[in-house]
Design a protein around this motif. Structure first.
Motif, PDB file in Angstrom:
ATOM      1  N   ASP A 169       0.858  -1.175   0.027  1.00 45.82           N
ATOM      2  CA  ASP A 169       0.246   0.165  -0.135  1.00 45.82           C
ATOM      3  C   ASP A 169       0.691   1.275  -0.254  1.00 45.82           C
ATOM      4  OD1 ASP A 169      -1.645   2.089   1.138  1.00 45.82           O
ATOM      5  OD2 ASP A 169      -3.113   0.691   1.171  1.00 45.82           O
ATOM      6  N   ASP A 170       0.485   2.362  -0.683  1.00 48.48           N
ATOM      7  CA  ASP A 170       1.440   3.370  -0.769  1.00 48.48           C
ATOM      8  C   ASP A 170       1.341   4.156   0.339  1.00 48.48           C
ATOM      9  OD1 ASP A 170      -0.960   4.038  -1.486  1.00 48.48           O
ATOM     10  OD2 ASP A 170      -0.406   5.598  -3.060  1.00 48.48           O
ATOM     11  N   GLN A 171       0.209   3.988   1.303  1.00 47.44           N
ATOM     12  CA  GLN A 171       0.300   4.991   2.464  1.00 47.44           C
ATOM     13  C   GLN A 171       0.845   4.072   3.741  1.00 47.44           C
ATOM     14  OE1 GLN A 171      -4.063   6.322   3.032  1.00 47.44           O
ATOM     15  NE2 GLN A 171      -4.191   6.340   0.904  1.00 47.44           N
ATOM     16  N   ASP A 218       4.594   0.353  -3.425  1.00 48.51           N
ATOM     17  CA  ASP A 218       4.168   0.074  -4.796  1.00 48.51           C
ATOM     18  C   ASP A 218       4.233  -1.112  -5.316  1.00 48.51           C
ATOM     19  OD1 ASP A 218       6.770  -0.081  -6.201  1.00 48.51           O
ATOM     20  OD2 ASP A 218       7.430   1.443  -4.954  1.00 48.51           O
ATOM     21  N   GLY A 219       3.595  -1.333  -6.310  1.00 51.80           N
ATOM     22  CA  GLY A 219       3.611  -2.624  -6.929  1.00 51.80           C
ATOM     23  C   GLY A 219       4.752  -3.369  -7.123  1.00 51.80           C
ATOM     24  N   ALA A 220       5.605  -2.639  -7.881  1.00 46.85           N
ATOM     25  CA  ALA A 220       6.722  -3.312  -8.257  1.00 46.85           C
ATOM     26  C   ALA A 220       7.561  -3.715  -6.989  1.00 46.85           C
ATOM     27  CB  ALA A 220       7.778  -2.091  -8.819  1.00 46.85           C
ATOM     28  N   ALA A 221       7.598  -2.824  -5.812  1.00 48.13           N
ATOM     29  CA  ALA A 221       8.314  -3.381  -4.867  1.00 48.13           C
ATOM     30  C   ALA A 221       7.493  -4.573  -4.200  1.00 48.13           C
ATOM     31  CB  ALA A 221       8.420  -2.123  -3.831  1.00 48.13           C
ATOM     32  N   PRO A 273       1.249   4.497  -7.038  1.00 49.14           N
ATOM     33  CA  PRO A 273       2.014   5.203  -8.193  1.00 49.14           C
ATOM     34  C   PRO A 273       3.108   3.900  -8.863  1.00 49.14           C
ATOM     35  CG  PRO A 273       3.027   5.653  -6.144  1.00 49.14           C
ATOM     36  CD  PRO A 273       1.477   4.890  -5.887  1.00 49.14           C
ATOM     37  N   GLY A 274       3.438   4.376 -10.442  1.00 45.31           N
ATOM     38  CA  GLY A 274       4.055   3.351 -10.909  1.00 45.31           C
ATOM     39  C   GLY A 274       3.371   1.952 -11.227  1.00 45.31           C
ATOM     40  N   VAL A 275       3.670   0.988 -10.952  1.00 47.96           N
ATOM     41  CA  VAL A 275       2.818  -0.487 -10.901  1.00 47.96           C
ATOM     42  C   VAL A 275       1.969  -0.319 -10.151  1.00 47.96           C
ATOM     43  CG1 VAL A 275       2.922  -2.984 -10.812  1.00 47.96           C
ATOM     44  CG2 VAL A 275       5.099  -1.601 -11.819  1.00 47.96           C
ATOM     45  N   ASP A 276       0.764  -0.338 -10.744  1.00 48.10           N
ATOM     46  CA  ASP A 276      -0.436  -0.447  -9.602  1.00 48.10           C
ATOM     47  C   ASP A 276      -0.850  -1.876  -8.972  1.00 48.10           C
ATOM     48  OD1 ASP A 276      -1.932  -1.589 -11.722  1.00 48.10           O
ATOM     49  OD2 ASP A 276      -3.258  -0.057 -12.272  1.00 48.10           O
TER      50      ASP A 276
END
Length: 219
Positions: free
Chosen positions: A8-10, A35-38, A58-61
């Protein structure tokens, strides 16, 4: 011990989810990503039982990240639950198409969240009846024609059982309705997963509607 990765980005959301999950004696959070990639890289490194995946990042969703996890043979034992504040048909539909085993809103009660992790880790689909009906109705009424030929390899009994799965019934409920033992019902489910090359019950539900075996409003 069930091992979970949070994506989750938060940071505050991740911290809250982690605190809620760690209260359970049988669940541990083994990593977090923003983020999705990580998240995909972390899943490969940790091989968790379940990934709780946000959609909008952001980036890869989350949809693409789910797709990558499901496609990675090293992660055959990992299940993805999409966790989001958005409950539109589009997002639910995309998540299931990507191979997610479940879909939860972020306002899910703590106990339901922990139960969801256990359910998905055990190989069950995690779709509430309302979510199942909305998404599968959209699928069944889409321009893409059904492909009943995919079910040619199934026996009549197996088709009957697949329809019960699509109705959201548990193994015990299926056993009672079809006059089977619970063990026999589980055997049928395993056979369906193999014959239809499905990852889990969520994909079996998807196939049942996609092939036209079950139509909206039935069951």
């Amino acid at each position: 011990m069930l091992r979970v990765v949070l994506v989750d980005d938060q940071q505050l959301m991740r911290a809250g989810l982690s605190a809620l999950l760690e209260r359970a004696e049988d669940i541990t959070v083994v990593g977090e990503a923003g983020d999705g990639a990580a998240g995909v890289a972390l899943a490969v490194a940790e091989r968790p039982d379940v990934v709780l995946m946000d959609i909008r990042m952001p980036g890869v969703d989350g949809i693409e990240a789910t797709r990558r996890i499901v496609a990675d043979q090293r992660l055959r034992g990992t299940r993805v639950v999409v966790l989001t504040t958005f409950d539109t048909d589009e997002h639910i539909f995309d998540a299931i198409r990507a191979g997610a085993s479940g879909f939860l809103l972020k306002n899910t009660e703590p106990g339901e969240l922990r139960a969801a992790v256990r359910t998905v880790a055990g190989g069950e689909a995690l779709l509430s009846p309302s979510v199942t009906r909305r998404v599968m109705a959209a699928l069944a009424t889409s321009p893409q024609p059904p492909d009943p030929g995919r079910l040619d390899r199934l026996t009549e009994r197996e088709r009957e059982l697949l329809a019960e799965i699509a109705a959201g019934r548990s193994n015990d409920e299926i056993a009672e309705r079809l006059f089977l033992s619970p063990a026999t019902a589980r055997t049928y489910v395993s056979r369906l997963l193999t014959k239809l090359d499905a990852r889990d019950r969520a994909q079996l539900v998807h196939i049942a509607y996609e092939t036209g075996l079950v139509r909206p409003g039935e069951g």
